[in-house]
Design an enzyme around this catalytic site. Structure first.
Site, PDB file in Angstrom:
ATOM      1  N   HIS A 133       0.830  -4.500  -5.460  1.00 20.25           N
ATOM      2  CA  HIS A 133       1.559  -5.177  -4.388  1.00 20.25           C
ATOM      3  C   HIS A 133       3.053  -5.074  -4.611  1.00 20.25           C
ATOM      4  O   HIS A 133       3.521  -4.819  -5.720  1.00 20.25           O
ATOM      5  CB  HIS A 133       1.137  -6.647  -4.249  1.00 20.25           C
ATOM      6  N   CYS A 134       3.783  -5.275  -3.525  1.00 18.11           N
ATOM      7  CA  CYS A 134       5.236  -5.432  -3.561  1.00 18.11           C
ATOM      8  C   CYS A 134       5.519  -6.681  -2.720  1.00 18.11           C
ATOM      9  O   CYS A 134       4.647  -7.539  -2.598  1.00 18.11           O
ATOM     10  CB  CYS A 134       5.948  -4.186  -3.036  1.00 18.11           C
ATOM     11  N   ALA A 135       6.682  -6.798  -2.145  1.00 18.91           N
ATOM     12  CA  ALA A 135       7.004  -7.994  -1.369  1.00 18.91           C
ATOM     13  C   ALA A 135       6.098  -8.130  -0.141  1.00 18.91           C
ATOM     14  O   ALA A 135       5.489  -9.174   0.076  1.00 18.91           O
ATOM     15  CB  ALA A 135       8.468  -7.992  -0.951  1.00 18.91           C
TER      16      ALA A 135
ATOM     17  N   SER B  19       3.917  -5.315   0.819  1.00 15.67           N
ATOM     18  CA  SER B  19       2.873  -4.283   0.685  1.00 15.67           C
ATOM     19  C   SER B  19       2.834  -3.357   1.891  1.00 15.67           C
ATOM     20  O   SER B  19       1.765  -3.004   2.391  1.00 15.67           O
ATOM     21  CB  SER B  19       1.503  -4.914   0.412  1.00 15.67           C
TER      22      SER B  19
ATOM     23  N   PHE C 291       3.308 -10.027  -1.910  1.00 17.33           N
ATOM     24  CA  PHE C 291       3.582 -11.282  -2.610  1.00 17.33           C
ATOM     25  C   PHE C 291       4.051 -12.358  -1.646  1.00 17.33           C
ATOM     26  O   PHE C 291       3.772 -13.537  -1.840  1.00 17.33           O
ATOM     27  CB  PHE C 291       4.621 -11.069  -3.716  1.00 17.33           C
TER      28      PHE C 291
END
Length: 152
Positions: free
Chosen positions: A90-92, A94, A132
């Protein structure tokens, strides 16, 4: 010629369920495929955010910033997760960094497996839908409600 997507998506609620109760029977057929392996609590969460990681993260995650993912980051993550049947990226949000890292990871792992390298177990590579930001929005309040009011 057929095309196989390198990863699938997982919702924030599904991930929270996996992290909290790895032995529960999964609620979806996709997660049922990895249930036997999940009972061993074998799940890794990989956070590929860069500077925005400092604003909070999922407890126990592997931090591998996207800026260096191609410059050794993917190999570092592969080494840490090669015996882990479920790997969630994941990132901020996604939308870019998380899916790109998941694709690179899955393709690299498949290539190593084809060449007879150190990728001994099958893995399910997932991307956290909503990233996230969504995970934190759903579960941040619950985390703070569990803390004592007068903690020092």
């Amino acid at each position: 010629m057929s095309f196989k997507q390198a990863f699938s998506f997982i919702s924030a609620k599904e991930l929270a369920t996996l992290l909290r109760n790895p032995g529960l029977y999964p609620s979806t057929p996709r997660l049922a495929r990895v249930d036997g392996l999940r009972k061993e609590n074998k799940i890794a969460v990989v956070d590929v955010r860069d500077d925005d990681y400092e604003g909070g993260h999922i407890k126990g995650c592997i931090h591998s910033p996207s800026a260096g993912f191609l410059d050794g980051g993917v190999e570092s993550v592969r080494e840490k997760t090669k015996e882990t049947p479920v790997v969630v990226f994941h990132c901020a949000l996604s939308q870019v960094r998380g899916p790109k890292a998941a694709r690179i990871y899955a393709e690299t792992t498949d290539e190593v497996r084809k060449r007879g390298g150190d990728a001994p177990i099958p893995q399910e590579v997932l991307v956290l839908r909503g990233g996230f930001t969504e995970f934190q929005a759903l579960f941040r309040v619950r985390i703070f409600q569990q803390l004592p009011l007068n903690s020092t």
